[in-house]
Design a protein around this motif. Structure first.
Motif, PDB file in Angstrom:
ATOM      1  N   TRP A  45       0.588  -1.230  -0.004  1.00 50.40           N
ATOM      2  CA  TRP A  45       0.030   0.038   0.000  1.00 50.40           C
ATOM      3  C   TRP A  45       0.818   1.175  -0.041  1.00 50.40           C
ATOM      4  O   TRP A  45       1.909   1.117   0.727  1.00 50.40           O
ATOM      5  CB  TRP A  45      -0.765   0.181   1.094  1.00 50.40           C
TER       6      TRP A  45
ATOM      7  N   ARG B 259      -2.824  -0.001  -3.968  1.00 50.07           N
ATOM      8  CA  ARG B 259      -1.947  -0.927  -4.010  1.00 50.07           C
ATOM      9  C   ARG B 259      -2.119  -1.634  -5.552  1.00 50.07           C
ATOM     10  O   ARG B 259      -3.476  -1.960  -5.832  1.00 50.07           O
ATOM     11  CB  ARG B 259      -2.282  -2.124  -2.814  1.00 50.07           C
TER      12      ARG B 259
ATOM     13  N   ARG C 125      -2.422  -4.391  -8.224  1.00 51.61           N
ATOM     14  CA  ARG C 125      -3.041  -5.827  -8.459  1.00 51.61           C
ATOM     15  C   ARG C 125      -2.386  -6.227  -9.960  1.00 51.61           C
ATOM     16  O   ARG C 125      -2.348  -5.490 -10.812  1.00 51.61           O
ATOM     17  CB  ARG C 125      -4.497  -5.854  -8.250  1.00 51.61           C
ATOM     18  N   GLY C 126      -1.949  -7.473  -9.813  1.00 58.80           N
ATOM     19  CA  GLY C 126      -1.534  -7.956 -11.005  1.00 58.80           C
ATOM     20  C   GLY C 126      -2.861  -8.327 -12.027  1.00 58.80           C
ATOM     21  O   GLY C 126      -2.507  -9.161 -13.103  1.00 58.80           O
ATOM     22  N   ASP C 127      -4.068  -8.566 -11.510  1.00 59.91           N
ATOM     23  CA  ASP C 127      -5.072  -9.383 -12.287  1.00 59.91           C
ATOM     24  C   ASP C 127      -5.802  -8.344 -12.959  1.00 59.91           C
ATOM     25  O   ASP C 127      -7.111  -8.661 -13.625  1.00 59.91           O
ATOM     26  CB  ASP C 127      -5.931 -10.182 -11.221  1.00 59.91           C
TER      27      ASP C 127
ATOM     28  N   ARG D 173      -7.955  -6.055 -11.978  1.00 59.07           N
ATOM     29  CA  ARG D 173      -9.202  -5.467 -11.244  1.00 59.07           C
ATOM     30  C   ARG D 173      -9.162  -4.419 -10.751  1.00 59.07           C
ATOM     31  O   ARG D 173      -7.930  -4.044 -10.106  1.00 59.07           O
ATOM     32  CB  ARG D 173      -9.733  -6.855 -10.316  1.00 59.07           C
TER      33      ARG D 173
ATOM     34  N   LEU E  11      -2.485  -3.953 -15.405  1.00 62.49           N
ATOM     35  CA  LEU E  11      -2.497  -4.087 -14.128  1.00 62.49           C
ATOM     36  C   LEU E  11      -3.839  -3.663 -13.590  1.00 62.49           C
ATOM     37  O   LEU E  11      -4.682  -2.799 -14.380  1.00 62.49           O
ATOM     38  CB  LEU E  11      -1.312  -3.129 -13.469  1.00 62.49           C
TER      39      LEU E  11
ATOM     40  N   ALA F 182      -5.657  -2.256  -9.544  1.00 60.33           N
ATOM     41  CA  ALA F 182      -5.421  -1.725  -8.273  1.00 60.33           C
ATOM     42  C   ALA F 182      -6.633  -1.954  -7.108  1.00 60.33           C
ATOM     43  O   ALA F 182      -7.802  -2.107  -7.290  1.00 60.33           O
ATOM     44  CB  ALA F 182      -5.480   0.107  -8.474  1.00 60.33           C
ATOM     45  N   ASP F 183      -5.979  -2.057  -5.969  1.00 61.30           N
ATOM     46  CA  ASP F 183      -7.052  -2.020  -4.635  1.00 61.30           C
ATOM     47  C   ASP F 183      -7.041  -0.384  -4.321  1.00 61.30           C
ATOM     48  O   ASP F 183      -6.085   0.412  -4.272  1.00 61.30           O
ATOM     49  CB  ASP F 183      -6.625  -2.498  -3.477  1.00 61.30           C
TER      50      ASP F 183
ATOM     51  N   TRP G  36       1.880   2.153 -12.024  1.00 55.62           N
ATOM     52  CA  TRP G  36       1.750   1.178 -13.328  1.00 55.62           C
ATOM     53  C   TRP G  36       2.688   1.476 -14.111  1.00 55.62           C
ATOM     54  O   TRP G  36       2.931   0.513 -15.090  1.00 55.62           O
ATOM     55  CB  TRP G  36       0.331   1.591 -13.827  1.00 55.62           C
TER      56      TRP G  36
END
Length: 296
Positions: free
Chosen positions: A11, A53, A55-57, A59, A91, A93-94, A125
């Motif tokens: 984060w 944060r 994310r690699g998925d 979303r 990429l 992110a949260d 990113w």
């Protein structure tokens, strides 16, 4: 205290400063219904904090945010999705929001959150989009987003996209929220709103010779709590409405004077003291993060 769900590694925290409209004039209306403005934006050293944060998925997940606003309607989420689309980034992110700026307060909270997401995720990113490109993406989200992307005090014209940087003198502000939310769209539709003010010069707007807000008479008549707050603060200093409301403010020469008024603020209203920020604290955070990353 961190928002719920902000735990674990990865984060980063980013400032999303509030703004004041030191003046706001509506000088016309386009054929498509959009209003033509002249407004002086003053950034503050106080506002929300956006936690991000990667994310690699792919979303985009809002971990924490206003309970009364769905994730799909949240400008911070929409900003992340818009940046994905514009950059082709795979990429995700949260996103978690620590909200201090009142919703419907005329302080630009949602727009500032969106701008912070654009600028910070562009860095996290590795999109490498320039400031002008990010401002164009932001404009599609809201007219106030570009000024937060650029991160400098400015005169805004057109529908808010024509920005002229300003150097405003140092000042302290007491900002009061009278406990109500004012929907901007409804104010722009108000039949009693003055839409044909004569354009002012940049010199008069930047020096503070013009302090009026076209929305103030409309908000006064429709929202008694805002009218009462304007009257109360007006008894102590020159009170003004920010944006389309509901927050009001007074400009003071020093912090002590602002804090004295804030301490006297009647319940259940809330008061904050903030300094004008010629340069957004977000820009400093981006630079610091870049330095740490380059050393690492």
């Amino acid at each position: 205290m961190l928002p719920a769900g902000v735990d674990g590694e990865g984060w980063s925290a980013w400032p999303a400063p509030a703004k004041l409209n030191l003046s706001l004039r509506i000088v016309g209306r386009r054929a498509d219904g959009y209003h033509l403005l002249q407004t002086v934006f003053r950034l503050l050293d106080w506002g929300d904090t956006v936690y991000l944060r990667a994310r690699g998925d792919g979303r985009i997940v809002r971990v924490a945010g206003p309970d009364n606003l769905s994730a799909d309607d949240d400008l911070s989420v929409r900003a992340a999705r818009a940046l994905q689309a514009a950059s082709g980034c795979a990429l995700g992110a949260d996103i978690a929001l620590d909200k201090r700026i009142p919703q419907g307060g005329g302080l630009g909270g949602g727009s500032s959150d969106a701008a912070t997401v654009l600028r910070a995720l562009n860095l996290l990113w590795g999109c490498a989009l320039d400031e002008q490109c990010l401002a164009r993406i932001g404009l599609a989200l809201g007219a106030d987003v570009p000024v937060f992307v650029h991160g400098r005090d400015a005169l805004a014209e057109g529908v808010g996209e024509q920005l002229t940087p300003l150097v405003l003198p140092p000042a302290w502000y007491v900002v009061i929220w009278p406990g109500v939310a004012v929907p901007t769209a409804a104010l722009f539709r108000a039949p009693e709103l003055t839409r044909d003010a004569a354009p002012e010069t940049i010199a008069r707007l930047s020096c503070g010779a013009v302090c009026s807000n076209a929305f103030e008479p409309v908000v006064r008549s429709r929202y008694p709590a805002v009218a009462a707050a304007l009257d109360w603060l007006g008894g102590l200093s020159a009170a003004r409405l920010s944006g389309s409301g509901a927050c009001i403010f007074a400009e003071l020469a020093d912090r002590a004077s602002a804090e004295r008024i804030a301490r006297a603020c009647p319940a259940p209203w809330k008061a904050w003291v903030a300094a004008g920020a010629e340069r957004s604290p977000l820009l400093a955070a981006l630079e610091d993060f870049g330095k740490v990353r380059s050393v690492g």
